[in-house]
Scaffold this motif. Structure first.
Motif, PDB file in Angstrom:
ATOM      1  N   GLU A 130      10.867  12.629   0.067  1.00 54.16           N
ATOM      2  CA  GLU A 130       9.576  13.205   0.428  1.00 54.16           C
ATOM      3  C   GLU A 130       8.453  12.185   0.262  1.00 54.16           C
ATOM      4  N   ALA A 131       8.486  11.451  -0.853  1.00 51.19           N
ATOM      5  CA  ALA A 131       7.457  10.429  -1.093  1.00 51.19           C
ATOM      6  C   ALA A 131       7.542   9.325  -0.045  1.00 51.19           C
TER       7      ALA A 131
ATOM      8  N   LEU B   5       0.829  -1.203   0.000  1.00 53.42           N
ATOM      9  CA  LEU B   5       0.000   0.000   0.000  1.00 53.42           C
ATOM     10  C   LEU B   5       0.864   1.254   0.000  1.00 53.42           C
ATOM     11  N   ARG B   6       1.883   1.256   0.825  1.00 54.02           N
ATOM     12  CA  ARG B   6       2.763   2.417   0.919  1.00 54.02           C
ATOM     13  C   ARG B   6       3.526   2.641  -0.385  1.00 54.02           C
ATOM     14  N   CYS B   7       3.960   1.564  -1.013  1.00 53.63           N
ATOM     15  CA  CYS B   7       4.710   1.698  -2.269  1.00 53.63           C
ATOM     16  C   CYS B   7       3.817   2.240  -3.391  1.00 53.63           C
ATOM     17  N   ILE B   8       2.585   1.762  -3.464  1.00 53.17           N
ATOM     18  CA  ILE B   8       1.659   2.251  -4.489  1.00 53.17           C
ATOM     19  C   ILE B   8       1.353   3.727  -4.259  1.00 53.17           C
TER      20      ILE B   8
ATOM     21  N   GLN C 266       2.283   7.032  -6.651  1.00 49.18           N
ATOM     22  CA  GLN C 266       1.334   8.075  -7.032  1.00 49.18           C
ATOM     23  C   GLN C 266       1.875   9.460  -6.686  1.00 49.18           C
ATOM     24  N   LEU C 267       2.530   9.581  -5.526  1.00 52.18           N
ATOM     25  CA  LEU C 267       3.125  10.853  -5.129  1.00 52.18           C
ATOM     26  C   LEU C 267       4.250  11.250  -6.082  1.00 52.18           C
ATOM     27  N   LEU C 268       5.056  10.265  -6.481  1.00 55.58           N
ATOM     28  CA  LEU C 268       6.178  10.543  -7.377  1.00 55.58           C
ATOM     29  C   LEU C 268       5.703  10.946  -8.767  1.00 55.58           C
ATOM     30  N   THR C 269       4.647  10.279  -9.257  1.00 52.30           N
ATOM     31  CA  THR C 269       4.222  10.506 -10.640  1.00 52.30           C
ATOM     32  C   THR C 269       3.289  11.705 -10.792  1.00 52.30           C
ATOM     33  N   THR C 270       2.449  11.955  -9.791  1.00 45.98           N
ATOM     34  CA  THR C 270       1.448  13.021  -9.951  1.00 45.98           C
ATOM     35  C   THR C 270       1.823  14.318  -9.257  1.00 45.98           C
ATOM     36  N   MET C 271       2.670  14.245  -8.228  1.00 45.56           N
ATOM     37  CA  MET C 271       3.017  15.456  -7.488  1.00 45.56           C
ATOM     38  C   MET C 271       4.483  15.856  -7.642  1.00 45.56           C
ATOM     39  N   GLY C 272       5.262  14.982  -8.280  1.00 47.37           N
ATOM     40  CA  GLY C 272       6.662  15.312  -8.539  1.00 47.37           C
ATOM     41  C   GLY C 272       7.510  15.438  -7.289  1.00 47.37           C
TER      42      GLY C 272
END
Length: 278
Positions: A242-243, A224-227, A231-237
């Motif tokens: 930080e992710a 769950l944490r990795c998914i 999402q944080l890496l791909t959508t929020m940069g």
């Protein structure tokens, strides 16, 4: 951003009360985040093989095989090749009830090796969906009904229906665990605390969860944490550190190790791609 575990399907057209996906093409997926819905789901594998995890069983269909997902069953589809394709039909419970086919009170064989009747009905459904000839909606409804009747006749586990109120206690426990984890996975979760919240012993919870999902509670939290981190890496940069922190990891190097295990590549690969695109 969190992946839903209970899926409520919405049908834009009431005359087509089912979801039909033509040749779902999926890249390699190795995580086992399970979900459930009250509708029957039928998968027909077209190209290469995949792995379906369903209520603690590992099913390995080959090209041409069919997998029947019982209503309310915990399940997910993973891949064993770089690419796998399959047809997917999800039939709305209200439609099957309207046809007087109480699927949720029946139990079905999950793996079906090549069935020419199902092959034919799937191909007719796909053709009607694309060509849209006169009365195609009525034809699709008829084909779905014929498909369900065929499955009920040929692939029921037994002739006796299960009472509708009867539930599987282990599945219910696992669904409650998943619901809890969905809301708390970024926190510092202790399984002992979870067992207190749900009113079962630590050892029993761990045993039941592993039996049904084929992974441990800790492994599930990590996935769950990795998914979420992806999402944080791909959508929020966000940066990798930080992710990792927002997803619930306290150590970046440990996060990178776990991420690569479940996602198949390092988190820096996504972070680097984002920087290159700026």
């Amino acid at each position: 951003m969190q992946k839903p575990f209970y899926e409520k399907h919405v049908h834009a057209d009431p005359d087509l009360p089912f979801l039909l996906f033509d040749g779902v093409s999926q890249q390699r997926v190795t995580n086992k985040i399970l979900h459930w819905h009250e509708d029957m789901e039928i998968l027909q594998f077209i190209e290469n093989s995949g792995v379906v995890f369903c209520n603690g069983q590992r099913i390995e269909p080959r090209s041409g095989d069919i997998v029947i997902i019982n209503p309310n069953a915990l399940h997910t589809v993973c891949t064993t090749a770089d690419r796998v394709s399959y047809y997917c039909l999800i039939v709305d419970k209200a439609f099957s009830d309207q046809q007087k086919l109480p699927l949720s009170s029946m139990s079905f064989q999950m793996l079906v090796e090549k069935d020419t009747n199902i092959d034919r009905l799937f191909l007719e459904l796909i053709r009607e969906m694309h060509e849209k000839h006169l009365f195609f909606k009525q034809r699709m409804q008829a084909n779905v009904t014929n498909l369900l009747i065929h499955i009920c006749r040929q692939y029921q586990n037994n002739s006796r229906q299960v009472p509708e109120h009867a539930g599987n206690q282990k599945e219910t426990i696992v669904k409650n665990i998943i619901r809890y984890l969905q809301h708390h996975f970024t926190e510092d979760i202790h399984v002992e605390q979870l067992s207190h919240e749900l009113g079962f012993s630590y050892s029993y919870l761990c045993h039941v969860f592993k039996e049904i999902t084929t992974c441990t509670i800790v492994e599930y939290i990590q996935q769950l944490r990795c998914i979420y981190a992806m999402q944080l890496l791909t959508t929020m940069g966000l940066s990798v550190s930080e992710a990792a922190e927002q997803a619930g990891f306290n150590n970046v190097s440990y996060f990178s190790k776990i991420y690569k295990r479940f996602m198949g590549h390092s988190p820096s690969k996504i972070s680097g791609r984002n920087k290159a695109g700026r």
